[in-house]
Write a protein that holds these residues in place. Structure first.
Motif, PDB file in Angstrom:
ATOM      1  N   LEU A  74       0.838  -1.196   0.000  1.00 18.46           N
ATOM      2  CA  LEU A  74       0.000   0.000   0.000  1.00 18.46           C
ATOM      3  C   LEU A  74       0.872   1.244   0.000  1.00 18.46           C
ATOM      4  CD1 LEU A  74      -2.680  -0.839   2.731  1.00 18.46           C
ATOM      5  CD2 LEU A  74      -3.055  -0.621   0.288  1.00 18.46           C
ATOM      6  N   PRO A  75       0.344   2.337  -0.540  1.00 19.47           N
ATOM      7  CA  PRO A  75       1.091   3.600  -0.427  1.00 19.47           C
ATOM      8  C   PRO A  75       1.066   4.076   1.019  1.00 19.47           C
ATOM      9  CG  PRO A  75      -1.070   4.009  -1.360  1.00 19.47           C
ATOM     10  CD  PRO A  75      -0.930   2.515  -1.227  1.00 19.47           C
ATOM     11  N   ASP A  76       1.931   4.991   1.333  1.00 16.76           N
ATOM     12  CA  ASP A  76       1.936   5.574   2.674  1.00 16.76           C
ATOM     13  C   ASP A  76       0.732   6.505   2.798  1.00 16.76           C
ATOM     14  OD1 ASP A  76       4.215   4.201   3.376  1.00 16.76           O
ATOM     15  OD2 ASP A  76       5.540   5.790   2.701  1.00 16.76           O
ATOM     16  N   THR A 125      -3.323   6.996   4.809  1.00 13.28           N
ATOM     17  CA  THR A 125      -4.254   6.568   5.847  1.00 13.28           C
ATOM     18  C   THR A 125      -5.695   6.876   5.434  1.00 13.28           C
ATOM     19  OG1 THR A 125      -3.998   8.673   7.002  1.00 13.28           O
ATOM     20  CG2 THR A 125      -2.581   6.854   7.720  1.00 13.28           C
ATOM     21  N   THR A 126      -5.937   6.906   4.119  1.00 11.85           N
ATOM     22  CA  THR A 126      -7.291   7.165   3.653  1.00 11.85           C
ATOM     23  C   THR A 126      -8.221   6.051   4.102  1.00 11.85           C
ATOM     24  OG1 THR A 126      -7.014   5.992   1.552  1.00 11.85           O
ATOM     25  CG2 THR A 126      -6.435   8.358   1.589  1.00 11.85           C
ATOM     26  N   ARG A 127      -9.494   6.344   4.135  1.00 13.53           N
ATOM     27  CA  ARG A 127     -10.493   5.347   4.518  1.00 13.53           C
ATOM     28  C   ARG A 127     -10.407   4.143   3.588  1.00 13.53           C
ATOM     29  NH1 ARG A 127     -15.310   4.244   2.669  1.00 13.53           N
ATOM     30  NH2 ARG A 127     -15.345   6.085   1.357  1.00 13.53           N
ATOM     31  N   PHE A 128     -10.197   4.379   2.302  1.00 10.67           N
ATOM     32  CA  PHE A 128     -10.086   3.286   1.343  1.00 10.67           C
ATOM     33  C   PHE A 128      -8.909   2.370   1.682  1.00 10.67           C
ATOM     34  CE2 PHE A 128      -8.194   1.525  -2.528  1.00 10.67           C
ATOM     35  CZ  PHE A 128      -9.235   0.731  -2.964  1.00 10.67           C
ATOM     36  N   HIS A 129      -7.742   2.947   1.900  1.00 12.64           N
ATOM     37  CA  HIS A 129      -6.565   2.132   2.187  1.00 12.64           C
ATOM     38  C   HIS A 129      -6.683   1.412   3.532  1.00 12.64           C
ATOM     39  CE1 HIS A 129      -4.552   4.712  -0.981  1.00 12.64           C
ATOM     40  NE2 HIS A 129      -4.566   3.494  -1.445  1.00 12.64           N
ATOM     41  N   ARG A 130      -7.294   2.058   4.512  1.00  8.52           N
ATOM     42  CA  ARG A 130      -7.533   1.367   5.785  1.00  8.52           C
ATOM     43  C   ARG A 130      -8.456   0.181   5.581  1.00  8.52           C
ATOM     44  NH1 ARG A 130      -8.618   6.658   7.601  1.00  8.52           N
ATOM     45  NH2 ARG A 130     -10.776   6.019   7.950  1.00  8.52           N
ATOM     46  N   GLY A 131      -9.467   0.337   4.720  1.00  6.56           N
ATOM     47  CA  GLY A 131     -10.394  -0.755   4.425  1.00  6.56           C
ATOM     48  C   GLY A 131      -9.715  -1.909   3.704  1.00  6.56           C
ATOM     49  N   VAL A 132      -8.851  -1.589   2.753  1.00  5.02           N
ATOM     50  CA  VAL A 132      -8.099  -2.622   2.032  1.00  5.02           C
ATOM     51  C   VAL A 132      -7.219  -3.394   3.004  1.00  5.02           C
ATOM     52  CG1 VAL A 132      -6.233  -2.995   0.357  1.00  5.02           C
ATOM     53  CG2 VAL A 132      -8.152  -1.487  -0.212  1.00  5.02           C
ATOM     54  N   LEU A 133      -6.523  -2.684   3.869  1.00  7.01           N
ATOM     55  CA  LEU A 133      -5.645  -3.330   4.844  1.00  7.01           C
ATOM     56  C   LEU A 133      -6.440  -4.224   5.798  1.00  7.01           C
ATOM     57  CD1 LEU A 133      -2.907  -3.777   6.180  1.00  7.01           C
ATOM     58  CD2 LEU A 133      -3.288  -1.640   7.460  1.00  7.01           C
ATOM     59  N   ALA A 134      -7.554  -3.731   6.296  1.00  6.15           N
ATOM     60  CA  ALA A 134      -8.381  -4.528   7.207  1.00  6.15           C
ATOM     61  C   ALA A 134      -8.908  -5.783   6.514  1.00  6.15           C
ATOM     62  CB  ALA A 134      -9.536  -3.683   7.748  1.00  6.15           C
ATOM     63  N   ALA A 135      -9.333  -5.639   5.271  1.00  9.66           N
ATOM     64  CA  ALA A 135      -9.846  -6.789   4.528  1.00  9.66           C
ATOM     65  C   ALA A 135      -8.744  -7.817   4.296  1.00  9.66           C
ATOM     66  CB  ALA A 135     -10.443  -6.327   3.199  1.00  9.66           C
ATOM     67  N   TYR A 136      -7.558  -7.356   3.975  1.00 11.17           N
ATOM     68  CA  TYR A 136      -6.427  -8.259   3.769  1.00 11.17           C
ATOM     69  C   TYR A 136      -6.094  -9.012   5.057  1.00 11.17           C
ATOM     70  CZ  TYR A 136      -1.535  -9.651   3.181  1.00 11.17           C
ATOM     71  OH  TYR A 136      -0.363 -10.352   3.145  1.00 11.17           O
ATOM     72  N   ARG A 137      -5.997  -8.282   6.142  1.00 12.97           N
ATOM     73  CA  ARG A 137      -5.687  -8.934   7.422  1.00 12.97           C
ATOM     74  C   ARG A 137      -6.778  -9.918   7.820  1.00 12.97           C
ATOM     75  NH1 ARG A 137      -3.088  -3.679  10.389  1.00 12.97           N
ATOM     76  NH2 ARG A 137      -0.913  -4.191   9.909  1.00 12.97           N
ATOM     77  N   ASN A 138      -8.033  -9.561   7.593  1.00 12.53           N
ATOM     78  CA  ASN A 138      -9.145 -10.452   7.924  1.00 12.53           C
ATOM     79  C   ASN A 138      -9.086 -11.720   7.079  1.00 12.53           C
ATOM     80  OD1 ASN A 138     -11.717 -11.110   9.206  1.00 12.53           O
ATOM     81  ND2 ASN A 138     -12.583 -10.751   7.173  1.00 12.53           N
ATOM     82  N   TRP A 139      -8.828 -11.577   5.789  1.00  7.31           N
ATOM     83  CA  TRP A 139      -8.744 -12.745   4.908  1.00  7.31           C
ATOM     84  C   TRP A 139      -7.625 -13.664   5.370  1.00  7.31           C
ATOM     85  CZ3 TRP A 139      -5.181 -14.982   1.616  1.00  7.31           C
ATOM     86  CH2 TRP A 139      -5.683 -15.942   0.739  1.00  7.31           C
ATOM     87  N   CYS A 140      -6.479 -13.082   5.668  1.00 10.49           N
ATOM     88  CA  CYS A 140      -5.348 -13.897   6.137  1.00 10.49           C
ATOM     89  C   CYS A 140      -5.696 -14.611   7.442  1.00 10.49           C
ATOM     90  CB  CYS A 140      -4.105 -13.026   6.321  1.00 10.49           C
ATOM     91  SG  CYS A 140      -3.367 -12.464   4.766  1.00 10.49           S
ATOM     92  N   ALA A 141      -6.342 -13.921   8.355  1.00 11.78           N
ATOM     93  CA  ALA A 141      -6.697 -14.523   9.643  1.00 11.78           C
ATOM     94  C   ALA A 141      -7.667 -15.682   9.460  1.00 11.78           C
ATOM     95  CB  ALA A 141      -7.300 -13.470  10.568  1.00 11.78           C
ATOM     96  N   THR A 142      -8.644 -15.531   8.583  1.00 11.19           N
ATOM     97  CA  THR A 142      -9.620 -16.600   8.393  1.00 11.19           C
ATOM     98  C   THR A 142      -9.020 -17.798   7.675  1.00 11.19           C
ATOM     99  OG1 THR A 142     -10.470 -15.659   6.331  1.00 11.19           O
ATOM    100  CG2 THR A 142     -11.586 -15.015   8.364  1.00 11.19           C
ATOM    101  N   ARG A 143      -7.950 -17.591   6.936  1.00  5.67           N
ATOM    102  CA  ARG A 143      -7.290 -18.700   6.227  1.00  5.67           C
ATOM    103  C   ARG A 143      -6.102 -19.253   7.001  1.00  5.67           C
ATOM    104  NH1 ARG A 143      -8.665 -19.681   0.599  1.00  5.67           N
ATOM    105  NH2 ARG A 143      -6.572 -20.507   0.518  1.00  5.67           N
ATOM    106  N   GLY A 144      -5.797 -18.629   8.135  1.00  2.00           N
ATOM    107  CA  GLY A 144      -4.681 -19.110   8.951  1.00  2.00           C
ATOM    108  C   GLY A 144      -3.323 -18.852   8.340  1.00  2.00           C
ATOM    109  N   PRO A 166       1.692  -7.150   5.162  1.00  2.00           N
ATOM    110  CA  PRO A 166       1.464  -5.817   4.598  1.00  2.00           C
ATOM    111  C   PRO A 166       2.762  -5.029   4.534  1.00  2.00           C
ATOM    112  CG  PRO A 166       0.784  -5.845   6.882  1.00  2.00           C
ATOM    113  CD  PRO A 166       1.225  -7.249   6.535  1.00  2.00           C
ATOM    114  N   SER A 167       2.849  -4.125   3.581  1.00  2.00           N
ATOM    115  CA  SER A 167       4.039  -3.296   3.410  1.00  2.00           C
ATOM    116  C   SER A 167       3.631  -1.830   3.281  1.00  2.00           C
ATOM    117  CB  SER A 167       4.790  -3.731   2.164  1.00  2.00           C
ATOM    118  OG  SER A 167       5.885  -2.880   1.921  1.00  2.00           O
ATOM    119  N   GLY A 168       4.407  -0.956   3.866  1.00  2.00           N
ATOM    120  CA  GLY A 168       4.133   0.481   3.822  1.00  2.00           C
ATOM    121  C   GLY A 168       4.022   1.015   5.236  1.00  2.00           C
ATOM    122  N   ARG A 169       4.368   2.284   5.428  1.00  2.00           N
ATOM    123  CA  ARG A 169       4.346   2.859   6.770  1.00  2.00           C
ATOM    124  C   ARG A 169       2.959   2.811   7.393  1.00  2.00           C
ATOM    125  NH1 ARG A 169       8.038   7.882   5.589  1.00  2.00           N
ATOM    126  NH2 ARG A 169       6.172   8.425   4.458  1.00  2.00           N
TER     127      ARG A 169
END
Length: 88
Positions: A53-55, A57-76, A81-84
Motif C-alpha cells: 500500500l502507499p503511505d 491513511t485514507t479510509r479506502f486504504h484502511r479498508g483494504v488493509l483490514a480486509a487483507y488482514r481479515n482474509w489472512c486470519a480466516t485462512r490461517g 502488509p508493506s508500507g508505513r
C-alpha cells in the motif's frame, strides 16, 4: 465542492462527502474486491500473498488493509502488509 453545492450544481465525487447535503459519492467495496482477488490468487496456487500500500491513511486504504488482514486470519496465513501506514 462547497462552491458547486452553493451554486446548486449537482456533485458526484469519488471520495466521501458525508455531511454535505446535495453531494453524492461513489465508493468501491474494498472488502469484497480484496477477498475476491485473494481467493483468485489462492485458487491459482498463491500461498504467500503480500499487500503493498502507499503511505496513506485514507479510509479506502484502511479498508483494504483490514480486509487483507481479515482474509489472512480466516485462512490461517501470515499477513504481510508493506508500507508505513500498515505498521502496528
Amino acid at each position: 465542492m462547497d462552491d458547486l453545492l452553493a451554486a446548486r450544481i449537482p456533485v458526484v465525487s469519488d471520495g466521501s462527502v458525508d455531511g454535505r447535503p446535495g453531494a453524492h459519492w461513489v465508493d468501491v467495496d474494498a472488502e469484497e474486491a480484496v477477498r475476491e482477488t485473494l481467493e483468485h490468487l489462492a485458487s491459482q496456487g498463491a500461498r504467500r500473498t503480500a499487500l503493498v500500500l502507499p503511505d496513506s491513511t485514507t479510509r479506502f486504504h484502511r479498508g483494504v488493509l483490514a480486509a487483507y488482514r481479515n482474509w489472512c486470519a480466516t485462512r490461517g496465513c501470515t499477513a504481510r502488509p508493506s508500507g508505513r501506514s500498515t505498521a502496528r
